[in-house]
Design an enzyme around this catalytic site. Structure first.
Site, PDB file in Angstrom:
ATOM      1  N   ARG A 176      41.417 -76.364 -46.238  1.00 36.75           N
ATOM      2  CA  ARG A 176      42.780 -76.821 -46.573  1.00 36.75           C
ATOM      3  C   ARG A 176      43.008 -76.943 -48.082  1.00 36.75           C
ATOM      4  NH1 ARG A 176      42.003 -80.428 -42.075  1.00 36.75           N
ATOM      5  NH2 ARG A 176      42.816 -79.416 -40.221  1.00 36.75           N
TER       6      ARG A 176
ATOM      7  N   LYS B 168      51.810 -68.160 -57.057  1.00 32.88           N
ATOM      8  CA  LYS B 168      52.125 -67.372 -55.856  1.00 32.88           C
ATOM      9  C   LYS B 168      50.845 -66.665 -55.432  1.00 32.88           C
ATOM     10  CE  LYS B 168      57.029 -66.261 -56.034  1.00 32.88           C
ATOM     11  NZ  LYS B 168      58.022 -65.182 -56.189  1.00 32.88           N
TER      12      LYS B 168
ATOM     13  N   GLU C 297      55.963 -55.478 -66.395  1.00 36.19           N
ATOM     14  CA  GLU C 297      56.250 -56.906 -66.197  1.00 36.19           C
ATOM     15  C   GLU C 297      56.558 -57.585 -67.536  1.00 36.19           C
ATOM     16  OE1 GLU C 297      56.659 -58.126 -63.200  1.00 36.19           O
ATOM     17  OE2 GLU C 297      55.141 -57.372 -61.799  1.00 36.19           O
TER      18      GLU C 297
ATOM     19  N   LYS D  83      57.380 -67.404 -68.254  1.00 36.41           N
ATOM     20  CA  LYS D  83      57.062 -67.641 -66.839  1.00 36.41           C
ATOM     21  C   LYS D  83      56.833 -69.133 -66.593  1.00 36.41           C
ATOM     22  CE  LYS D  83      55.026 -66.172 -62.696  1.00 36.41           C
ATOM     23  NZ  LYS D  83      54.372 -65.164 -61.901  1.00 36.41           N
TER      24      LYS D  83
ATOM     25  N   GLU E 106      60.616 -71.323 -55.780  1.00 38.58           N
ATOM     26  CA  GLU E 106      61.666 -70.304 -55.697  1.00 38.58           C
ATOM     27  C   GLU E 106      62.810 -70.695 -54.777  1.00 38.58           C
ATOM     28  OE1 GLU E 106      60.260 -66.217 -55.952  1.00 38.58           O
ATOM     29  OE2 GLU E 106      62.028 -65.600 -54.838  1.00 38.58           O
TER      30      GLU E 106
ATOM     31  N   ARG F  99      63.680 -69.178 -59.904  1.00 36.63           N
ATOM     32  CA  ARG F  99      62.474 -68.342 -59.965  1.00 36.63           C
ATOM     33  C   ARG F  99      62.729 -66.919 -59.471  1.00 36.63           C
ATOM     34  NH1 ARG F  99      56.161 -69.920 -58.687  1.00 36.63           N
ATOM     35  NH2 ARG F  99      55.356 -67.826 -59.097  1.00 36.63           N
TER      36      ARG F  99
ATOM     37  N   ASN G  98      61.871 -61.762 -59.979  1.00 35.68           N
ATOM     38  CA  ASN G  98      61.759 -60.634 -59.046  1.00 35.68           C
ATOM     39  C   ASN G  98      62.656 -59.467 -59.433  1.00 35.68           C
ATOM     40  OD1 ASN G  98      59.844 -61.629 -57.212  1.00 35.68           O
ATOM     41  ND2 ASN G  98      61.381 -63.003 -56.374  1.00 35.68           N
TER      42      ASN G  98
ATOM     43  N   HIS H 284      61.800 -56.003 -58.306  1.00 38.26           N
ATOM     44  CA  HIS H 284      60.791 -56.089 -57.243  1.00 38.26           C
ATOM     45  C   HIS H 284      61.345 -55.719 -55.869  1.00 38.26           C
ATOM     46  CE1 HIS H 284      58.624 -58.015 -60.448  1.00 38.26           C
ATOM     47  NE2 HIS H 284      57.577 -58.257 -59.698  1.00 38.26           N
TER      48      HIS H 284
ATOM     49  N   HIS I  31      59.141 -53.142 -54.262  1.00 40.23           N
ATOM     50  CA  HIS I  31      58.337 -53.382 -53.051  1.00 40.23           C
ATOM     51  C   HIS I  31      58.631 -52.319 -51.991  1.00 40.23           C
ATOM     52  CE1 HIS I  31      57.582 -57.955 -53.926  1.00 40.23           C
ATOM     53  NE2 HIS I  31      56.888 -57.155 -54.704  1.00 40.23           N
TER      54      HIS I  31
ATOM     55  N   HIS J 293      51.737 -51.346 -58.586  1.00 32.87           N
ATOM     56  CA  HIS J 293      52.794 -52.355 -58.492  1.00 32.87           C
ATOM     57  C   HIS J 293      53.704 -52.292 -59.735  1.00 32.87           C
ATOM     58  CE1 HIS J 293      54.786 -56.136 -57.606  1.00 32.87           C
ATOM     59  NE2 HIS J 293      54.453 -56.583 -58.797  1.00 32.87           N
TER      60      HIS J 293
HETATM   61  P1  NAD Z   1      44.865 -54.675 -59.633  1.00 31.27           P
HETATM   62  O1  NAD Z   1      44.429 -56.041 -59.393  1.00 31.27           O
HETATM   63  O2  NAD Z   1      44.716 -53.677 -58.538  1.00 31.27           O
HETATM   64  O3  NAD Z   1      44.131 -54.118 -60.935  1.00 31.27           O
HETATM   65  C1  NAD Z   1      44.406 -52.833 -61.365  1.00 31.27           C
HETATM   66  C2  NAD Z   1      43.137 -51.968 -61.486  1.00 31.27           C
HETATM   67  O4  NAD Z   1      42.483 -52.261 -62.701  1.00 31.27           O
HETATM   68  C3  NAD Z   1      42.128 -52.185 -60.388  1.00 31.27           C
HETATM   69  O5  NAD Z   1      41.503 -50.962 -60.089  1.00 31.27           O
HETATM   70  C4  NAD Z   1      41.152 -53.147 -61.048  1.00 31.27           C
HETATM   71  O6  NAD Z   1      39.879 -53.114 -60.460  1.00 31.27           O
HETATM   72  C5  NAD Z   1      41.114 -52.606 -62.442  1.00 31.27           C
HETATM   73  N1  NAD Z   1      40.757 -53.542 -63.482  1.00 31.27           N
HETATM   74  C6  NAD Z   1      41.109 -54.847 -63.575  1.00 31.27           C
HETATM   75  N2  NAD Z   1      40.743 -55.336 -64.766  1.00 31.27           N
HETATM   76  C7  NAD Z   1      40.121 -54.347 -65.430  1.00 31.27           C
HETATM   77  C8  NAD Z   1      39.538 -54.241 -66.703  1.00 31.27           C
HETATM   78  N3  NAD Z   1      39.587 -55.236 -67.581  1.00 31.27           N
HETATM   79  N4  NAD Z   1      38.976 -53.072 -67.052  1.00 31.27           N
HETATM   80  C9  NAD Z   1      38.977 -52.011 -66.205  1.00 31.27           C
HETATM   81  N5  NAD Z   1      39.549 -52.033 -64.992  1.00 31.27           N
HETATM   82  C10 NAD Z   1      40.116 -53.194 -64.609  1.00 31.27           C
HETATM   83  O7  NAD Z   1      46.428 -54.634 -60.058  1.00 31.27           O
HETATM   84  P2  NAD Z   1      47.310 -55.528 -61.027  1.00 31.27           P
HETATM   85  O8  NAD Z   1      48.307 -54.611 -61.602  1.00 31.27           O
HETATM   86  O9  NAD Z   1      46.502 -56.360 -61.921  1.00 31.27           O
HETATM   87  O10 NAD Z   1      48.028 -56.527 -60.013  1.00 31.27           O
HETATM   88  C11 NAD Z   1      48.919 -56.064 -59.044  1.00 31.27           C
HETATM   89  C12 NAD Z   1      48.997 -57.087 -57.950  1.00 31.27           C
HETATM   90  O11 NAD Z   1      49.520 -58.306 -58.469  1.00 31.27           O
HETATM   91  C13 NAD Z   1      49.892 -56.690 -56.804  1.00 31.27           C
HETATM   92  O12 NAD Z   1      49.269 -56.935 -55.585  1.00 31.27           O
HETATM   93  C14 NAD Z   1      51.108 -57.593 -56.970  1.00 31.27           C
HETATM   94  O13 NAD Z   1      51.747 -57.873 -55.760  1.00 31.27           O
HETATM   95  C15 NAD Z   1      50.491 -58.813 -57.579  1.00 31.27           C
HETATM   96  N6  NAD Z   1      51.427 -59.638 -58.341  1.00 31.27           N
HETATM   97  C16 NAD Z   1      51.457 -60.961 -58.068  1.00 31.27           C
HETATM   98  C17 NAD Z   1      52.283 -61.785 -58.783  1.00 31.27           C
HETATM   99  C18 NAD Z   1      52.258 -63.270 -58.545  1.00 31.27           C
HETATM  100  O14 NAD Z   1      53.102 -63.972 -59.069  1.00 31.27           O
HETATM  101  N7  NAD Z   1      51.298 -63.767 -57.784  1.00 31.27           N
HETATM  102  C19 NAD Z   1      53.094 -61.262 -59.797  1.00 31.27           C
HETATM  103  C20 NAD Z   1      53.036 -59.909 -60.057  1.00 31.27           C
HETATM  104  C21 NAD Z   1      52.187 -59.100 -59.318  1.00 31.27           C
HETATM  105  N1  GLY Z   2      56.194 -62.494 -59.990  1.00 33.99           N
HETATM  106  C1  GLY Z   2      57.241 -63.269 -59.401  1.00 33.99           C
HETATM  107  C2  GLY Z   2      56.983 -64.731 -59.405  1.00 33.99           C
HETATM  108  O1  GLY Z   2      55.949 -65.193 -59.813  1.00 33.99           O
HETATM  109  O2  GLY Z   2      57.830 -65.473 -58.990  1.00 33.99           O
END
Ligand code: NAD
Ligand code: GLY
Length: 360
Positions: free
Chosen positions: A120, A142, A184, A226, A236, A240, A244, A247, A251, A264
């Site tokens: 939990r 998130k 972003e 942010k 949100e 917030r 998006n 997005h 998406h 993404h």
């Molecule tokens: P990712 O986590 O897939 O990383 C991108 C690639 O880079 C992967 O292959 C990873 O292994 C590699 N990598 C990471 N760090 C590295 C480094 N320093 N050197 C070499 N390779 C490296 O993708 P991302 O773009 O970081 O994140 C996308 C994800 O984030 C999506 O799932 C999206 O939905 C999510 N997201 C979440 C929020 C939130 O608020 N929680 C906001 C935006 C995006």
């Molecule tokens: N990336 C959208 C949020 O964090 O609300």
């Protein structure tokens, strides 16, 4: 090292930003105490940085375990989450165990959700290693995994206890991933701070060349914005949603093509242009604004034309968006540069935008 704070009363936490933080003992002091810390990473990032993180936190935790997951958006699933729980239970972890998410947004979102659910809720630390994760996903709480029917559909709001952005990790990031992160960064301009958009335009080449000063400013300003938004609307219920921008269309691109085909950030970059075009057709912004945004997205090395999925497929995916109400899609649109409005739009107009924005 720069420290920002995300101000959420008892859930407040610091965001540390700087070069070489994996080697800086100051960045790792004062975390929750526990018998066990678990580094959750993936097969790309762990070989690069897990030893450094282990060495950094070893003075604070008697036992440090590392879990290496498969890489990529296609693995942001229940099945992968189960692997985290298997390790935590198999190794006798307890409700004080601290998880460290070492990687990009996929690892951050998945580890955060695991931390929210395990017993939990156990504390977790975000150690983002992509630009996208440092400017966006590691901050704000998130957490989620994907469902085959939709992106980030199963998740929780659950804040980390600290975010440590080591800018030096960006040196090994593939160029395509750096560009995805820039989407972003660009987002924060039209939704919140047009002066920041001016700055990004002036420094886009330096950012792509990984100039550390430029990256430091981009990460700091993005996290400041942010943090300011999340402070006002953690769950949100209103404001917030501005984060998006791009997005809803984005998406649909990710889900429509299959997760992981477009990154993404690529989908968000293109989605911002579609949302800006919809804003134009609704008479909210002028054509010069859309042209300006498109030029910047292109200079960031991102695609500016969407994949051809058909307008109906886009619209069906967008109806599943978390902002939809009674099947009505709510679009995050630019009301005027720097200001956002969230509203529905006629399907016919949305279809026109999609048809005009997709294909070569
Ligand atoms: P990712 O986590 O897939 O990383 C991108 C690639 O880079 C992967 O292959 C990873 O292994 C590699 N990598 C990471 N760090 C590295 C480094 N320093 N050197 C070499 N390779 C490296 O993708 P991302 O773009 O970081 O994140 C996308 C994800 O984030 C999506 O799932 C999206 O939905 C999510 N997201 C979440 C929020 C939130 O608020 N929680 C906001 C935006 C995006
Ligand atoms: N990336 C959208 C949020 O964090 O609300």
């Amino acid at each position: 090292m720069q420290t920002l704070t995300i101000d959420l009363d008892e859930r407040s936490y610091p965001i540390l930003i700087g070069k070489g933080l994996l080697q800086n003992p100051e960045a790792w002091q004062g975390l929750p105490r526990a018998a066990t810390a678990v580094i959750v990473s993936n097969e790309i990032v762990a070989p690069l940085y897990a030893d450094d993180l282990r060495a950094a936190i070893a003075p604070h935790y008697p036992r440090v375990l590392t879990l290496v997951l498969p890489d990529g958006e296609a693995h942001k699933t229940f099945q992968t989450l189960q692997k985290v729980f298997d390790l935590l239970l198999g190794e006798g972890c307890d409700r004080k165990t601290v998880l460290f998410a070492l990687g990009g947004g996929v690892i951050g979102d998945l580890t955060g959700f695991a931390a929210a659910c395990f017993m939990r809720g156990v504390p977790f630390v975000q150690v983002p290693t992509t630009l996208l994760a440092q400017v966006d996903s590691s901050v704000g709480g998130k957490t989620a995994v994907n469902h085959p029917l939709g992106k980030n559909m199963i998740g929780a709001f659950y804040q980390p206890v600290r975010v440590v952005c080591d800018l030096s990790t960006l040196r090994t990031l593939p160029e395509r991933e750096l560009s995805a992160g820039l989407a972003e960064v660009i987002k924060y301009g039209p939704i919140y701070d047009m002066a920041f958009l001016d700055w990004i335009e002036a420094h886009i080449d330096a950012l792509r060349a990984r100039d550390m000063q430029a990256l430091a400013h981009a990460v700091q300003r993005s996290c400041q914005i942010k943090a300011d938004v999340v402070r006002q609307d953690e769950r949100e219920s209103g404001l917030r949603a501005i984060l998006n921008f791009g997005h809803t269309f984005g998406h649909a691109i990710e889900a429509g093509l299959g997760f992981g085909v477009w990154l993404h950030g690529e989908a968000v970059g293109c989605g911002m242009l579609m949302a800006a075009s919809l804003s134009l057709r609704l008479g909210l912004v002028d054509a010069a604004f859309v042209t300006r945004l498109q030029a910047l997205v292109e200079r960031a090395g991102l695609p500016v034309r969407g994949p051809v999925l058909g307008a109906d497929a886009y619209i069906e995916h967008m109806r599943l968006d978390k902002k939809s109400e009674d099947g009505q899609i709510k679009f995050v649109l630019i009301d005027s540069p720097g200001r956002v409005v969230v509203r529905p739009a006629p399907d016919a107009l949305v279809a026109e935008v999609i048809d005009a924005s997709c294909g070569s």
